[in-house]
Design a protein around this motif. Structure first.
Motif, mmCIF file in Angstrom:
data_model
loop_
_atom_site.group_PDB
_atom_site.id
_atom_site.type_symbol
_atom_site.label_atom_id
_atom_site.label_comp_id
_atom_site.label_asym_id
_atom_site.label_seq_id
_atom_site.Cartn_x
_atom_site.Cartn_y
_atom_site.Cartn_z
ATOM 1 N N PRO A 136 1.852 3.945 -5.663
ATOM 2 C CA PRO A 136 2.970 4.569 -4.943
ATOM 3 C C PRO A 136 4.263 3.800 -5.231
ATOM 4 O O PRO A 136 4.244 2.566 -5.318
ATOM 5 C CB PRO A 136 2.562 4.429 -3.477
ATOM 6 N N PRO A 137 5.390 4.491 -5.392
ATOM 7 C CA PRO A 137 6.633 3.797 -5.738
ATOM 8 C C PRO A 137 7.103 2.818 -4.667
ATOM 9 O O PRO A 137 7.517 1.696 -4.973
ATOM 10 C CB PRO A 137 7.639 4.938 -5.916
ATOM 11 N N LYS A 138 7.029 3.192 -3.406
ATOM 12 C CA LYS A 138 7.469 2.304 -2.328
ATOM 13 C C LYS A 138 6.484 2.364 -1.171
ATOM 14 O O LYS A 138 5.670 1.469 -0.975
ATOM 15 C CB LYS A 138 8.878 2.688 -1.856
ATOM 16 N N LYS A 139 6.558 3.452 -0.415
ATOM 17 C CA LYS A 139 5.654 3.602 0.719
ATOM 18 C C LYS A 139 4.211 3.693 0.251
ATOM 19 O O LYS A 139 3.895 4.388 -0.701
ATOM 20 C CB LYS A 139 6.004 4.875 1.497
ATOM 21 N N GLY A 140 3.345 2.976 0.917
ATOM 22 C CA GLY A 140 1.929 3.050 0.587
ATOM 23 C C GLY A 140 1.469 2.044 -0.453
ATOM 24 O O GLY A 140 0.275 1.873 -0.676
ATOM 25 N N ARG A 141 2.404 1.359 -1.110
ATOM 26 C CA ARG A 141 2.050 0.403 -2.157
ATOM 27 C C ARG A 141 1.251 -0.765 -1.576
ATOM 28 O O ARG A 141 0.200 -1.132 -2.096
ATOM 29 C CB ARG A 141 3.330 -0.098 -2.829
ATOM 30 N N GLN A 142 1.754 -1.336 -0.483
ATOM 31 C CA GLN A 142 1.078 -2.459 0.168
ATOM 32 C C GLN A 142 -0.298 -2.035 0.682
ATOM 33 O O GLN A 142 -1.287 -2.757 0.524
ATOM 34 C CB GLN A 142 1.944 -2.972 1.320
ATOM 35 N N THR A 143 -0.361 -0.849 1.259
ATOM 36 C CA THR A 143 -1.637 -0.327 1.764
ATOM 37 C C THR A 143 -2.649 -0.176 0.643
ATOM 38 O O THR A 143 -3.831 -0.504 0.806
ATOM 39 C CB THR A 143 -1.419 1.029 2.451
ATOM 40 N N ARG A 144 -2.191 0.305 -0.515
ATOM 41 C CA ARG A 144 -3.092 0.490 -1.647
ATOM 42 C C ARG A 144 -3.625 -0.856 -2.145
ATOM 43 O O ARG A 144 -4.809 -0.990 -2.471
ATOM 44 C CB ARG A 144 -2.364 1.215 -2.777
ATOM 45 N N PHE A 145 -2.750 -1.863 -2.219
ATOM 46 C CA PHE A 145 -3.186 -3.195 -2.637
ATOM 47 C C PHE A 145 -4.254 -3.736 -1.687
ATOM 48 O O PHE A 145 -5.274 -4.274 -2.123
ATOM 49 C CB PHE A 145 -1.999 -4.164 -2.672
ATOM 50 N N LYS A 146 -4.017 -3.589 -0.404
ATOM 51 C CA LYS A 146 -4.973 -4.099 0.593
ATOM 52 C C LYS A 146 -6.311 -3.375 0.465
ATOM 53 O O LYS A 146 -7.376 -3.996 0.589
ATOM 54 C CB LYS A 146 -4.407 -3.917 2.002
ATOM 55 N N MET A 147 -6.259 -2.081 0.220
ATOM 56 C CA MET A 147 -7.478 -1.283 0.096
ATOM 57 C C MET A 147 -8.298 -1.704 -1.118
ATOM 58 O O MET A 147 -9.533 -1.726 -1.087
ATOM 59 C CB MET A 147 -7.112 0.198 -0.010
ATOM 60 N N LEU A 148 -7.593 -2.071 -2.203
ATOM 61 C CA LEU A 148 -8.274 -2.397 -3.461
ATOM 62 C C LEU A 148 -8.658 -3.866 -3.581
ATOM 63 O O LEU A 148 -9.364 -4.238 -4.522
ATOM 64 C CB LEU A 148 -7.377 -2.010 -4.637
ATOM 65 N N ALA A 149 -8.206 -4.697 -2.660
ATOM 66 C CA ALA A 149 -8.442 -6.140 -2.759
ATOM 67 C C ALA A 149 -9.932 -6.488 -2.788
ATOM 68 O O ALA A 149 -10.338 -7.467 -3.415
ATOM 69 C CB ALA A 149 -7.747 -6.869 -1.612
ATOM 70 N N GLU A 150 -10.753 -5.677 -2.116
ATOM 71 C CA GLU A 150 -12.195 -5.956 -2.045
ATOM 72 C C GLU A 150 -12.999 -5.138 -3.047
ATOM 73 O O GLU A 150 -14.223 -5.209 -3.069
ATOM 74 C CB GLU A 150 -12.708 -5.681 -0.625
ATOM 75 N N GLU A 151 -12.312 -4.356 -3.897
ATOM 76 C CA GLU A 151 -12.993 -3.503 -4.875
ATOM 77 C C GLU A 151 -13.714 -4.352 -5.922
ATOM 78 O O GLU A 151 -13.121 -5.227 -6.544
ATOM 79 C CB GLU A 151 -11.973 -2.590 -5.560
ATOM 80 N N THR A 152 -15.011 -4.114 -6.095
ATOM 81 C CA THR A 152 -15.796 -4.902 -7.050
ATOM 82 C C THR A 152 -15.850 -4.261 -8.439
ATOM 83 O O THR A 152 -16.226 -4.923 -9.405
ATOM 84 C CB THR A 152 -17.231 -5.092 -6.530
ATOM 85 N N ARG A 153 -15.466 -3.004 -8.539
ATOM 86 C CA ARG A 153 -15.444 -2.334 -9.844
ATOM 87 C C ARG A 153 -14.130 -2.642 -10.564
ATOM 88 O O ARG A 153 -13.130 -2.977 -9.943
ATOM 89 C CB ARG A 153 -15.608 -0.827 -9.660
ATOM 90 N N THR A 154 -14.140 -2.504 -11.872
ATOM 91 C CA THR A 154 -12.923 -2.666 -12.665
ATOM 92 C C THR A 154 -11.909 -1.598 -12.246
ATOM 93 O O THR A 154 -12.270 -0.439 -12.033
ATOM 94 C CB THR A 154 -13.243 -2.535 -14.163
ATOM 95 N N ILE A 155 -10.639 -1.990 -12.120
ATOM 96 C CA ILE A 155 -9.593 -1.097 -11.630
ATOM 97 C C ILE A 155 -8.563 -0.862 -12.733
ATOM 98 O O ILE A 155 -8.145 -1.798 -13.414
ATOM 99 C CB ILE A 155 -8.879 -1.686 -10.394
ATOM 100 N N ILE A 156 -8.154 0.401 -12.900
ATOM 101 C CA ILE A 156 -7.207 0.760 -13.954
ATOM 102 C C ILE A 156 -5.951 1.371 -13.339
ATOM 103 O O ILE A 156 -6.035 2.237 -12.467
ATOM 104 C CB ILE A 156 -7.826 1.769 -14.934
ATOM 105 N N PHE A 157 -4.790 0.903 -13.807
ATOM 106 C CA PHE A 157 -3.508 1.431 -13.348
ATOM 107 C C PHE A 157 -2.654 1.832 -14.546
ATOM 108 O O PHE A 157 -2.738 1.226 -15.614
ATOM 109 C CB PHE A 157 -2.714 0.358 -12.575
ATOM 110 N N TYR A 158 -1.810 2.839 -14.345
ATOM 111 C CA TYR A 158 -0.699 3.100 -15.258
ATOM 112 C C TYR A 158 0.547 2.475 -14.628
ATOM 113 O O TYR A 158 0.688 2.470 -13.401
ATOM 114 C CB TYR A 158 -0.465 4.595 -15.450
ATOM 115 N N GLU A 159 1.442 1.940 -15.461
ATOM 116 C CA GLU A 159 2.654 1.332 -14.918
ATOM 117 C C GLU A 159 3.813 1.477 -15.877
ATOM 118 O O GLU A 159 3.624 1.565 -17.095
ATOM 119 C CB GLU A 159 2.406 -0.149 -14.579
#
Length: 223
Positions: A136-159
């Motif tokens: 997310p560009p602004k809103k929701g970015r922090q929430t997404r990071f927190k949600m993914l912090a415990e993810e054990t699978r490989t994570i892919i982003f476009y940036e």
């Protein structure tokens, strides 16, 4: 039978288009293009003279119904994005869903997609992975990071280049500065590179060498 073809186009190197993609683009009645100027160069290179129609994120809500009706009345369409596979962080989902709901046949051709070579090239586990696309560009970015912090699978982003440093800093804050990261830039193009290391190391690298071009970030899952 009329149908909708989803046709991947090269993400950089024009040699990555498939023979089938060229044939389909020549045979369909209309090509739906994200940007007709960009796609026009591709079609000219491969001597494809099929008429184009603009289909992008700003008009797809208005055009989907008409396109579906035209297919049902016998026209065959191909959908392409500026680069890569349609509907992967590009327009295509709405039209595909509408076709499926209306019983219109959809045929997605295999082909270029930026995240696949970036994932394989990272050296991280790829038997299970999570594709997040753009954060997310602004809103929701922090929430997404927190949600993914415990993810054990490989994570892919476009940036995008101008947000890469901010994103790497976010990884350090929420995932830890020692989390392994692989950044692939300009895949299949002349200045292609992949930089691997900890989030801290990769951030330091790109702080000293500002990035350019299309970027895929692959993050090792939490151990």
């Amino acid at each position: 039978m009329a149908k909708l073809y989803l046709v991947p186009t090269p993400i950089g190197n024009l040699e990555d288009i498939t023979l089938r993609a060229i044939r389909v683009l020549k045979e369909v009645d209309v090509i739906l293009a994200e940007d007709t100027r960009t796609s026009g160069k591709l079609l000219k290179h491969f001597e494809i003279k099929t008429p184009m129609q603009s289909h992008h994120m700003h008009n797809e809500h208005r055009t989907v119904e008409n396109i579906v009706n035209r297919i049902k009345n016998g026209e065959t369409f191909a959908l392409i994005s500026d680069a890569g596979t349609p509907a992967i962080s590009d327009p295509g989902f709405l039209l595909t869903r509408a076709c499926v709901q209306e019983g219109v046949e959809v045929d997605c051709l295999p082909g270029a997609t930026a995240f696949v070579p970036a994932l394989v090239n990272s050296g991280f586990p790829n038997d299970k992975f999570v594709f997040e696309g753009f954060l997310p560009p602004k809103k929701g970015r922090q929430t997404r990071f927190k949600m993914l912090a415990e993810e054990t699978r490989t994570i892919i982003f476009y940036e995008s280049p101008h947000k890469l440093l901010k994103t790497l800093a976010g990884f350090m804050e929420y995932f830890g500065e020692d989390r392994l990261v692989s950044v692939s830039r300009e895949i299949t193009k002349l200045h292609e590179e992949t930089i691997r290391g900890t989030a801290k190391e990769v951030l330091e690298y790109y702080t000293n060498k500002p990035p350019k071009g299309e970027i895929v970030i692959v993050v090792n899952g939490k151990a």
